[in-house]
Write a protein that holds these residues in place. Structure first.
Motif, PDB file in Angstrom:
ATOM      1  N   MET A   1     -99.606 -31.013  15.560  1.00 17.89           N
ATOM      2  CA  MET A   1     -98.891 -31.034  14.346  1.00 17.89           C
ATOM      3  C   MET A   1     -98.005 -29.876  14.291  1.00 17.89           C
ATOM      4  SD  MET A   1    -101.433 -32.419  11.483  1.00 17.89           S
ATOM      5  CE  MET A   1    -102.801 -33.274  11.730  1.00 17.89           C
ATOM      6  N   ARG A   2     -96.998 -30.012  13.573  1.00 18.64           N
ATOM      7  CA  ARG A   2     -95.908 -29.006  13.487  1.00 18.64           C
ATOM      8  C   ARG A   2     -96.005 -28.346  12.036  1.00 18.64           C
ATOM      9  NH1 ARG A   2     -91.253 -29.632  11.379  1.00 18.64           N
ATOM     10  NH2 ARG A   2     -90.415 -27.967  12.720  1.00 18.64           N
ATOM     11  N   HIS A   3     -97.149 -28.355  11.281  1.00 19.50           N
ATOM     12  CA  HIS A   3     -96.987 -27.876  10.014  1.00 19.50           C
ATOM     13  C   HIS A   3     -96.642 -26.364   9.881  1.00 19.50           C
ATOM     14  CE1 HIS A   3     -99.220 -31.098   8.461  1.00 19.50           C
ATOM     15  NE2 HIS A   3    -100.022 -30.974   9.119  1.00 19.50           N
ATOM     16  N   ASN A   4     -95.509 -25.846   9.035  1.00 23.57           N
ATOM     17  CA  ASN A   4     -95.121 -24.618   8.764  1.00 23.57           C
ATOM     18  C   ASN A   4     -94.299 -24.066   9.728  1.00 23.57           C
ATOM     19  OD1 ASN A   4     -94.797 -22.995   6.689  1.00 23.57           O
ATOM     20  ND2 ASN A   4     -96.440 -21.652   7.214  1.00 23.57           N
ATOM     21  N   LYS A   5     -93.910 -24.669  10.802  1.00 24.23           N
ATOM     22  CA  LYS A   5     -93.014 -24.293  11.991  1.00 24.23           C
ATOM     23  C   LYS A   5     -91.586 -24.506  11.424  1.00 24.23           C
ATOM     24  CE  LYS A   5     -96.649 -24.082  15.031  1.00 24.23           C
ATOM     25  NZ  LYS A   5     -97.140 -24.781  16.433  1.00 24.23           N
ATOM     26  N   SER A   6     -90.672 -23.799  11.174  1.00 22.24           N
ATOM     27  CA  SER A   6     -89.554 -24.106  10.194  1.00 22.24           C
ATOM     28  C   SER A   6     -88.263 -23.754  10.990  1.00 22.24           C
ATOM     29  CB  SER A   6     -89.449 -23.592   9.128  1.00 22.24           C
ATOM     30  OG  SER A   6     -89.553 -22.287   8.976  1.00 22.24           O
ATOM     31  N   PHE A   7     -88.372 -23.331  12.220  1.00 18.96           N
ATOM     32  CA  PHE A   7     -86.961 -22.954  12.922  1.00 18.96           C
ATOM     33  C   PHE A   7     -86.334 -24.052  13.546  1.00 18.96           C
ATOM     34  CE2 PHE A   7     -90.051 -21.895  16.444  1.00 18.96           C
ATOM     35  CZ  PHE A   7     -89.143 -22.172  17.452  1.00 18.96           C
ATOM     36  N   ASN A   8     -85.242 -24.204  13.788  1.00 22.59           N
ATOM     37  CA  ASN A   8     -84.415 -25.346  14.472  1.00 22.59           C
ATOM     38  C   ASN A   8     -84.538 -25.017  15.946  1.00 22.59           C
ATOM     39  OD1 ASN A   8     -82.914 -27.338  15.018  1.00 22.59           O
ATOM     40  ND2 ASN A   8     -81.140 -26.913  13.703  1.00 22.59           N
ATOM     41  N   HIS A   9     -85.042 -26.364  16.636  1.00 21.52           N
ATOM     42  CA  HIS A   9     -85.275 -26.162  18.162  1.00 21.52           C
ATOM     43  C   HIS A   9     -83.888 -26.484  18.858  1.00 21.52           C
ATOM     44  CE1 HIS A   9     -89.696 -25.528  17.846  1.00 21.52           C
ATOM     45  NE2 HIS A   9     -89.349 -26.135  16.975  1.00 21.52           N
TER      46      HIS A   9
END
Length: 163
Positions: A1-9
């Motif tokens: 899961m990608r919880h709280n990973k907020s930068f744009n890839h």
């Protein structure tokens, strides 16, 4: 899961994304303003502003740390010599994003990203404006009432001159 990973890839692998952002940061430092898409500009702001903040303290450790990100001596020298002087007193917010519309080919949102202290036009406007702001603004009624007697006096003065 990608919880709280907020930068744009940016739809790129990490190595490609790092190379892209490093090259864009080098161009930003050299040219002071670059034209790009809105998503890349927002990602660039997150990448470049901590590096600019490092330039406030000109030490060998900070120069090496910035060089490890950029891999370009010329850009590091510009950052620590020119840009650091202008941003010395600024507490943050070193870049500005100005939206310019959509690109014709793929309708991507485009913008300028620039260093704040290098836009002479906006600096001139800010220096000319220099208005003090208060919590209690002058309402339209008070401003209109203040101007109304002045215009009445001016029209009366013109009438006396005409006679």
């Amino acid at each position: 899961m990608r919880h709280n990973k907020s930068f744009n890839h940016l739809s790129r692998k990490k190595a490609h994304r790092d190379a892209l952002l490093a090259n864009m940061t080098i161009s930003l430092f050299k040219h002071k303003r670059i034209f790009t898409t809105l998503a890349k500009a927002k990602a660039l702001r997150m990448y470049a502003e901590p590096l600019i903040n490092r330039a406030k303290n000109d030490s060998m450790a900070n120069r090496r740390l910035v060089f490890s990100y950029l891999q370009n001596k010329e850009a590091v020298n510009i950052l620590f010599r020119e840009i650091a002087e202008k941003i010395a007193e600024r507490p943050g917010g070193y870049t500005r994003i100005l939206k310019t519309g959509n690109r014709l080919g793929d309708n991507a949102k485009t913008c300028f990203i620039e260093l704040v202290d290098y836009n002479e036009n906006m600096l001139k406007e800010k220096a000319a404006k220099k208005s003090s702001r208060t919590r209690r603004g002058r309402g339209k009624s008070t401003a209109a009432a203040a101007e109304a007697p002045a215009t009445a006096e001016a029209s009366a003065a013109e009438e006396t001159k005409a006679e």
